[in-house]
Write a protein that holds these residues in place. Structure first.
Motif, PDB file in Angstrom:
ATOM      1  N   THR A 545     -35.611 -83.254   6.829  1.00 43.42           N
ATOM      2  CA  THR A 545     -35.436 -84.011   8.075  1.00 43.42           C
ATOM      3  C   THR A 545     -36.300 -83.441   9.198  1.00 43.42           C
ATOM      4  O   THR A 545     -36.818 -84.190  10.031  1.00 43.42           O
ATOM      5  CB  THR A 545     -33.962 -84.000   8.490  1.00 43.42           C
ATOM      6  OG1 THR A 545     -33.488 -82.644   8.516  1.00 43.42           O
ATOM      7  CG2 THR A 545     -33.119 -84.781   7.490  1.00 43.42           C
ATOM      8  N   ASN A 573     -35.058 -89.544   0.997  1.00 43.19           N
ATOM      9  CA  ASN A 573     -34.297 -88.775   1.992  1.00 43.19           C
ATOM     10  C   ASN A 573     -33.269 -87.868   1.308  1.00 43.19           C
ATOM     11  O   ASN A 573     -32.053 -88.122   1.367  1.00 43.19           O
ATOM     12  CB  ASN A 573     -33.606 -89.720   2.975  1.00 43.19           C
ATOM     13  CG  ASN A 573     -32.942 -88.966   4.124  1.00 43.19           C
ATOM     14  OD1 ASN A 573     -33.198 -87.784   4.340  1.00 43.19           O
ATOM     15  ND2 ASN A 573     -32.094 -89.664   4.864  1.00 43.19           N
ATOM     16  N   GLY A 575     -32.123 -85.327   2.324  1.00 42.40           N
ATOM     17  CA  GLY A 575     -31.249 -84.743   3.322  1.00 42.40           C
ATOM     18  C   GLY A 575     -31.756 -83.421   3.863  1.00 42.40           C
ATOM     19  O   GLY A 575     -32.766 -82.875   3.407  1.00 42.40           O
ATOM     20  N   TYR A 795     -21.017 -96.269  -1.088  1.00 40.50           N
ATOM     21  CA  TYR A 795     -21.320 -95.790   0.258  1.00 40.50           C
ATOM     22  C   TYR A 795     -21.057 -96.845   1.322  1.00 40.50           C
ATOM     23  O   TYR A 795     -21.280 -96.577   2.504  1.00 40.50           O
ATOM     24  CB  TYR A 795     -22.762 -95.307   0.343  1.00 40.50           C
ATOM     25  CG  TYR A 795     -23.783 -96.215  -0.301  1.00 40.50           C
ATOM     26  CD1 TYR A 795     -24.196 -97.390   0.313  1.00 40.50           C
ATOM     27  CD2 TYR A 795     -24.335 -95.889  -1.530  1.00 40.50           C
ATOM     28  CE1 TYR A 795     -25.126 -98.209  -0.281  1.00 40.50           C
ATOM     29  CE2 TYR A 795     -25.280 -96.706  -2.132  1.00 40.50           C
ATOM     30  CZ  TYR A 795     -25.671 -97.863  -1.503  1.00 40.50           C
ATOM     31  OH  TYR A 795     -26.601 -98.679  -2.107  1.00 40.50           O
ATOM     32  N   SER A 970     -29.757 -95.525  -8.863  1.00 37.45           N
ATOM     33  CA  SER A 970     -29.082 -94.539  -8.003  1.00 37.45           C
ATOM     34  C   SER A 970     -29.293 -93.166  -8.616  1.00 37.45           C
ATOM     35  O   SER A 970     -28.639 -92.802  -9.589  1.00 37.45           O
ATOM     36  CB  SER A 970     -27.586 -94.866  -7.885  1.00 37.45           C
ATOM     37  OG  SER A 970     -26.994 -94.918  -9.162  1.00 37.45           O
ATOM     38  N   SER A 974     -30.500 -88.899  -4.066  1.00 43.80           N
ATOM     39  CA  SER A 974     -31.374 -89.842  -3.391  1.00 43.80           C
ATOM     40  C   SER A 974     -30.576 -90.694  -2.422  1.00 43.80           C
ATOM     41  O   SER A 974     -29.435 -91.090  -2.706  1.00 43.80           O
ATOM     42  CB  SER A 974     -32.084 -90.742  -4.412  1.00 43.80           C
ATOM     43  OG  SER A 974     -32.900 -91.684  -3.760  1.00 43.80           O
ATOM     44  N   GLY A 975     -31.177 -91.014  -1.290  1.00 46.56           N
ATOM     45  CA  GLY A 975     -30.503 -91.788  -0.268  1.00 46.56           C
ATOM     46  C   GLY A 975     -30.541 -93.277  -0.559  1.00 46.56           C
ATOM     47  O   GLY A 975     -31.041 -93.730  -1.589  1.00 46.56           O
ATOM     48  N   ASP A1005     -30.137 -89.067   8.879  1.00 43.98           N
ATOM     49  CA  ASP A1005     -30.715 -90.358   8.530  1.00 43.98           C
ATOM     50  C   ASP A1005     -32.183 -90.421   8.942  1.00 43.98           C
ATOM     51  O   ASP A1005     -32.586 -89.828   9.949  1.00 43.98           O
ATOM     52  CB  ASP A1005     -29.947 -91.496   9.203  1.00 43.98           C
ATOM     53  CG  ASP A1005     -28.493 -91.533   8.760  1.00 43.98           C
ATOM     54  OD1 ASP A1005     -28.193 -90.930   7.716  1.00 43.98           O
ATOM     55  OD2 ASP A1005     -27.665 -92.153   9.461  1.00 43.98           O
ATOM     56  N   ILE A1155     -32.651 -94.847   6.031  1.00 42.23           N
ATOM     57  CA  ILE A1155     -32.470 -94.298   4.695  1.00 42.23           C
ATOM     58  C   ILE A1155     -31.500 -93.133   4.852  1.00 42.23           C
ATOM     59  O   ILE A1155     -31.848 -92.075   5.360  1.00 42.23           O
ATOM     60  CB  ILE A1155     -33.797 -93.841   4.075  1.00 42.23           C
ATOM     61  CG1 ILE A1155     -34.754 -95.023   3.964  1.00 42.23           C
ATOM     62  CG2 ILE A1155     -33.567 -93.222   2.703  1.00 42.23           C
ATOM     63  CD1 ILE A1155     -36.090 -94.659   3.339  1.00 42.23           C
ATOM     64  N   ARG A1156     -30.274 -93.371   4.464  1.00 43.84           N
ATOM     65  CA  ARG A1156     -29.198 -92.399   4.650  1.00 43.84           C
ATOM     66  C   ARG A1156     -29.105 -91.493   3.428  1.00 43.84           C
ATOM     67  O   ARG A1156     -29.212 -91.964   2.295  1.00 43.84           O
ATOM     68  CB  ARG A1156     -27.891 -93.140   4.886  1.00 43.84           C
ATOM     69  CG  ARG A1156     -26.674 -92.261   5.136  1.00 43.84           C
ATOM     70  CD  ARG A1156     -25.569 -93.079   5.769  1.00 43.84           C
ATOM     71  NE  ARG A1156     -25.935 -93.481   7.127  1.00 43.84           N
ATOM     72  CZ  ARG A1156     -25.274 -94.385   7.829  1.00 43.84           C
ATOM     73  NH1 ARG A1156     -24.235 -95.013   7.302  1.00 43.84           N
ATOM     74  NH2 ARG A1156     -25.647 -94.701   9.060  1.00 43.84           N
ATOM     75  N   PRO A1157     -28.924 -90.193   3.618  1.00 37.08           N
ATOM     76  CA  PRO A1157     -28.820 -89.281   2.463  1.00 37.08           C
ATOM     77  C   PRO A1157     -27.588 -89.579   1.626  1.00 37.08           C
ATOM     78  O   PRO A1157     -26.622 -90.196   2.087  1.00 37.08           O
ATOM     79  CB  PRO A1157     -28.774 -87.892   3.110  1.00 37.08           C
ATOM     80  CG  PRO A1157     -28.313 -88.129   4.505  1.00 37.08           C
ATOM     81  CD  PRO A1157     -28.834 -89.484   4.906  1.00 37.08           C
ATOM     82  N   ASP A1158     -27.632 -89.137   0.394  1.00 28.70           N
ATOM     83  CA  ASP A1158     -26.556 -89.387  -0.552  1.00 28.70           C
ATOM     84  C   ASP A1158     -25.288 -88.681  -0.091  1.00 28.70           C
ATOM     85  O   ASP A1158     -25.264 -87.442   0.004  1.00 28.70           O
ATOM     86  CB  ASP A1158     -26.980 -88.894  -1.937  1.00 28.70           C
ATOM     87  CG  ASP A1158     -25.958 -89.259  -3.004  1.00 28.70           C
ATOM     88  OD1 ASP A1158     -25.053 -90.048  -2.704  1.00 28.70           O
ATOM     89  OD2 ASP A1158     -26.080 -88.737  -4.125  1.00 28.70           O
TER      90      ASP A1158
END
Length: 1186
Positions: A545, A573, A575, A795, A970, A974-975, A1005, A1155-1158
């Protein structure tokens, strides 16, 4: 069985193994049988050597061809050595005579019958004739099948006897040694031997030669033989006339056959003149036949194509495109996208298609731009001969595309599978890029290097359009190449704006939103190794990030993913926990790859001056760092001196834009840390049994159960997170989803049919908490499963799950119901989009989105672009009945996007149409990108996915990244793609760069773009209902007539709200008419009033449609309370800003793509300190809420 075993006798001693070794079995009395004894005869052995065996027959024919050429050469030598002025008296040993003394009108036959032949030359000719004679007699003997005359009367046999028998006679009768023998006729025997030799040659090497080559060879040989016969004949006959040499005779024949006829050389005696007449007649008969066959073969070859030469395949690079039918749109999409990459300019494209080219394709392939690089071959990929013609084993790649216009799409997939198998069997090392239509057929081609399943991507993209608006447009812009063969930019030319990289296509647009949209649409996905990167190399050892935020701040580069060297999986992403290593491969969004960029380091004092006085920049220095990145070519960038580090305090936060009033309260944003000391808490708890979402649902369920004895969400209390147990096809990627613990009965899945569990027959009776998502499809295809999975992913918070209603024309099959019965809030209904009652029953009046899937049965039409006619008209009807409904439509042809929400007199749409034509003239890859439905994500064409397969040839990671963005795959760590709406409370962030920092520092994010909706006053559109008092002076209508024009009054709320306005307007008009007399209005006023009357007429039409819908709802027993929310709320337009600059101002109602992290990775990493993370999230709740 026992009796059979008793009857089997033991083996005799001679068959024992010991006897076999000792050889005792050979003493047994046996009869040796010889097969094919007829081939052991002398004649059969000779026939095998001279005729049947290809290699030995080839040698014999080559020897025969050489003999004929040698005989013709000896004849030419005899002519050159002969002098008719010194001829002999007619026989060998006769005294010489001077034939020139004869008068020209009375020629002597003696020079024609007798020639001067030296003794050594005569000996060589006799030897050649003897060998030819013996060979001919032997072949006649071997070819004899009972009919001698069939062999004797053949033209080659008679020519052989004419040229060989006289020489053999001269051996026994010396006076005939000077007799003229037409040896030059052996050229025809040489032609015959050459044709047979070519056939034996191709048989021996096991290759088939083309008919075109054979016909050209025959034509050339025929011309040579005709010319040689005419030259030698005229030269010999003119021995008694002009006494021409061989060169004079050659000159005369060339001039005569070319129809020039100078007349300086002419035959003088009648025998030579007769020969010329005969040769001309033969040429007029033989040559047109040969030319006709040659032209016919050439035309057939033009239809079927030729061969891709082996020499070119070994020296040049080429790819093969295998299609079942070649359409002009498919061809141009492939060529424009393939040749948009600079390093593919030298590639050849070989098209292998079983059908003939149509007129449009033929016309395009004749353009010099494509004729030199595109080769069409008519053939099948299932034939090794055609694959050999295309040189498939030397190809760099093979693209196999399915025919989406086939009536039976499963049959089209079966053909694609067979083509892929055939290519893999013929050229196992050739990379395969396969497009498949149905997901259930995907596992048959798992061996292919890259596979794109059309229905998988289509339904996943349409599903994300419902939760992340315009996802289809976002993906389309990412996978299309920004620039093709356009002129390179001028890197050192200053630009008037701060963020103006070259646009994707064409020049600047006239409006501001078009300029912003065009500039940002040029972004693409690129990759680079971290240690080799100029953008990202300095962030080695720092968090993902941190690197993403600072790379975007300094260079305008959006880092979205990474891939470890020891792993093949791409992580979007990963994270803040992921620390970048030098061997990582980074994936970023930018206008150009960094290899096409260069940096110019200014002095530190210039940098300080630029910081002190931002508006006083000159030239390049007034541009921000991130805005100098070019689309193509080398770009000069102004960067700070190397002494300034991104780790400094100034580099960790973005300054707020200047506030001239100084009254706005400034909020602080935490800096993005290089290495995080604690794991950020996920946005929702994944491991707890009683989460906030569940509590909310339980409250809602209790409220619902209090109002009804049949609670619609009785299964919500037993929702779990898990992997679906039943998949409708093989090969679907497992995705963690919201599921129900107990299987929902099939009867409860039917929305419009009551059962003993629920007595409801329409969507409103279920009392859903969220708005519906309605999908209109022809049948429940297996790909529809991929529409449900992204909307039920783990999610997504439970309180935000929208009920899904499948409006199907055909009843779904049992295996599909088995797959969807484990998902909560999923229903189906048998009905059609054509029926208004079906739409009202499925809840269209309170639906959030209406997805219209193109029907497979309508993809085939007599006229190509008419395949979307039914879909377009149905969507237009929906738009007229429910103007406020968000309709997402799939079309077959992108060119039909201009008909979506069509308005006949919309001048703004006409202006966009002109802009589209200009983009097409400029060679744009996305000519329809400025169409309002496409820019807003309201329309999607599945043919846009073809570009994804073409892109994977250069960017082999594009399919994997797209599948991760769409939720089809998935990967752990991975985001995923989600959206965030900017409200009025979030405008304190003010800029996109500060939002980037806010998200990276709080939740981890990564924003990648903005979906912006703004009110737009269409300058050329129809005006609203507002009539000026001065402009009403020309109207002589009474007030009652005007009110009657507005249509009958209704007791609805909308009509009552409009009545005071109309009454007030009519009173103003009446007062104006009483004060002033009847003055003739101006032309402008008349036109404006006519437009206003047209608007009033349209409003009355809308009222009529509204009354129709309310009547049908009343007839069905439905409440019309929510129908007024479906009215149009004004003129707005929406578009996407992909990877905008950090200084882009945020506006209210902006939707930010994230793109949100897992969350699973964050939970697993923070499980030891779970309570501390929860408390930290509560403390930061006010600062992280957006």
């Amino acid at each position: 069985m026992v009796e059979l075993e008793k009857e089997v006798l033991p083996l005799p001693p001679r068959y024992r193994f010991r006897d076999l070794l000792l050889g005792d079995w050979q003493a047994d009395e046996r009869v040796q049988v010889e097969f094919y004894v007829n081939e052991n005869t002398f004649k059969e052995r000779l026939k095998l050597f001279f005729i049947k065996n290809q290699r030995s027959s080839l040698r014999v024919r080559l020897f025969n061809f050489s003999l004929k050429l040698l005989s013709c050469l000896l004849y030419i030598i005899r002519v050159l050595l002969d002098d008719p002025q010194e001829g002999r008296g007619g026989c060998w040993g006769c005294p010489r005579q001077n034939h020139s003394a004869h008068h020209l009108n009375k020629f002597d036959w003696t020079p024609i019958i007798w020639v001067n032949r030296p003794l050594p030359l005569w000996g060589l000719q006799v030897l050649v004739a003897l060998i030819s004679f013996l060979e001919t007699m032997l072949l006649v003997y071997l070819g004899y099948k009972g009919n001698l005359w069939e062999q004797v009367l053949r033209v080659p046999f008679m020519l052989e006897m004419m040229n060989t028998a006289p020489f053999l006679i001269t051996v026994f009768w010396p006076p005939l040694r000077n007799l003229f023998i037409p040896v030059f006729l052996n050229c025809w025997l040489a032609k015959h031997a050459l044709e047979n030799m070519i056939n034996d040659l191709h048989r021996a090497i096991q290759r088939t030669h083309s008919a075109m080559f054979n016909q050209v060879l025959i034509l050339v040989c025929t011309l040579v033989c005709l010319m040689f016969t005419c030259i030698c004949g005229i030269q010999h006959l003119e021995r008694a006339g002009n006494n021409l040499t061989l060169f004079d005779s050659l000159y005369f024949c060339i001039v005569t056959f070319s129809t020039v006829g100078f007349g300086d050389v002419t035959p003088k005696i009648w025998p030579s003149q007769l020969l010329v007449v005969i040769m001309i007649c033969v040429a007029l008969i033989v040559l047109p036949i040969q030319f006709e066959q040659l032209v016919f073969l050439w035309m057939e070859r033009q239809k079927s194509g030729g061969n891709y030469s082996r020499y070119r395949a070994q020296t040049e690079k080429h790819v093969v495109l295998c299609v079942s039918s070649l359409k002009i749109d498919l061809l141009m999409d492939f060529l424009n996208e393939f040749y948009a990459h600079p390093r593919l300019q030298d590639y050849y494209v070989v098209i292998l298609c079983p059908t003939e080219m149509d007129v449009a394709v033929r016309r395009v392939l004749q353009i010099p731009l494509w004729s030199q690089r595109v080769i069409f071959l008519q053939g099948s990929a299932l034939k090794d001969q055609d694959l050999m013609r295309a040189k498939m084993d030397d190809a760099e790649a093979c693209f196999i595309l399915s025919n989406r216009f086939e009536g039976d799409r499963i049959a089209a997939d079966h053909q694609t599978i067979l083509r892929a198998w055939a290519v893999k069997d013929f050229a196992p090392n050739c990379p395969l890029y396969v497009q498949i239509l149905k997901p259930e057929n995907k596992f048959h081609i798992k061996f292919a290097d890259h596979v794109v399943c059309e229905e998988e991507f289509k339904y996943a993209m349409l599903a994300l359009n419902c939760v992340c608006p315009a996802t289809s447009t976002l993906i389309t812009l990412l996978i299309h190449t920004s620039r093709g063969q356009t002129a390179p930019m001028e890197p050192f030319k200053p630009r008037p704006s701060a963020w103006q990289p070259l646009s994707r296509d064409g020049p600047a647009s006239p409006e501001q939103w078009q300029r912003m949209y065009s500039r940002c649409s040029a972004n693409e996905v690129y990759h680079v190794r971290l240690e080799d990167s100029k953008f990202l190399g300095q962030y080695q050892g720092k968090s993902f990030t941190y690197a993403s935020f600072h790379a975007h701040k300094r260079y305008g580069v959006c880092l979205i993913g990474v891939c470890r060297e020891d792993k093949n999986n791409i992580l979007l992403n990963p994270g803040p926990c992921h620390i970048l290593a030098s061997s990582d491969t980074c994936f970023y969004i930018n206008i150009s790859k960094e290899e096409n960029s260069a940096f110019i380091f200014r002095q530190q004092e210039h940098l300080h001056q630029s910081r002190r006085a931002p508006p006083a920049y000159h030239g390049l220095t007034r541009l921000p760092v991130h805005s100098i990145i070019a689309s193509m070519g080398t770009v000069a960038m102004d960067l700070p001196d190397s002494g300034s580090s991104p780790d400094s305090a100034d580099g960790t936060t973005l300054g707020l834009p200047a506030d001239p009033m100084g009254t706005e309260k400034r909020h602080s944003i935490a800096p993005v840390l290089e290495v995080v000391d604690a794991i950020p808490s996920p946005t929702f708890d994944l491991l707890s049994d009683q989460s906030e979402d569940e509590a909310t649902h339980s409250d809602d369920d209790s409220a619902a159960s209090s109002t009804s004895s049949f609670p619609p969400l009785s299964w919500s209390s037993s929702w779990v997170k898990g992997y679906p147990t039943n998949s409708p096809y093989i090969g679907s990627s497992p995705t963690l989803c919201h599921l129900v613990q107990e299987k929902i009965p099939f009867c409860c899945l039917r929305l419009d049919k009551s059962c003993h569990h629920y007595p409801y027959e329409d969507a409103r009776a279920y009392h859903f908490q969220n708005k519906l998502i309605i999908v209109s499809a022809e049948r429940a295809a297996n790909g529809l499963y991929n529409f449900i999975v992204p909307l039920r992913a783990y999610y997504r918070p439970r309180k935000e799950l929208n009920p899904i209603v499948l409006l199907l024309e055909n009843t779904p099959e049992t295996h599909f119901l088995e797959a969807i019965c484990w998902f909560p809030l999923v229903y189906y209904m048998v009905g059609s989009i054509d029926n208004l009652d079906d739409l009202l029953r499925c809840g269209v009046t309170f639906a959030a989105n209406m997805v219209v899937v193109d029907k497979e049965s309508s993809m085939i039409a007599d006229e190509d672009y008419m395949a979307d006619a039914k879909t377009i008209v149905n969507v237009q009807t929906l738009f007229r009945l429910f103007p406020g409904l968000n309709i997402i439509t799939e079309l077959t042809h992108p060119a039909n996007m201009r008909f979506m929400q069509f308005k006949a007199k919309d001048r703004y749409a006409l202006a966009l149409s002109k802009l589209e034509k200009k983009e097409r003239e400029n060679g744009s890859n996305l000519v329809f990108m400025f169409r309002l439905p496409f820019a807003a994500g309201k329309v999607f064409s599945v043919s846009m996915l073809d570009t994804l397969l073409y892109q994977s040839f250069v960017k082999d990671y594009m399919i994997s990244i797209t599948r991760l963005l769409l939720g089809l795959d998935s990967m752990p760590g991975s985001g995923f793609l989600c959206a965030l709406k900017v409200t009025e409370d979030d405008l304190w962030i003010r800029s996109y760069g500060r939002l980037y920092q806010k998200l990276c520092s709080s939740t981890g994010d990564i924003p990648i773009g903005i979906y912006r909706t703004e009110s737009h006053l269409f300058s050329a559109a129809e005006p609203q209902v507002s009539v000026s008092v001065e402009d009403y002076e020309d109207t002589r209508e009474p007030r009652d007539a005007l009110i009657c024009r507005l249509g009958p009054r209704d007791s609805t709320g909308s009509d009552q709200a409009e009545q005071p306005l109309l009454r007030r307007k009519s009173m103003q008009w009446a007062r104006r008419l009483s004060r002033k007399g009847g003055r003739r209005p101006s032309k402008t006023a008349a036109e404006r009033i006519s437009q206003q009357r047209l608007t009033l007429y349209r409003r009355s039409e809308r009222q009529e449609l509204s009354a129709l819908v309310k009547t049908r709802m009343k007839h069905l027993g439905l409440s019309a309370a929510g129908y007024m929310d479906m009215m149009d709320h004004g003129n707005t337009l929406s578009y996407i800003l992909l990877n905008p600059s950090p200084d882009t101002r945020l506006e209210i109602n902006d939707v930010v793509y994230l793109i949100r992290p897992d969350p699973l990775t964050l939970v697993s990493a923070s499980s030891p300190s779970r309570k501390a993370s929860v408390s930290r999230s509560e403390d930061l709740k006010d600062s992280t809420h957006l």
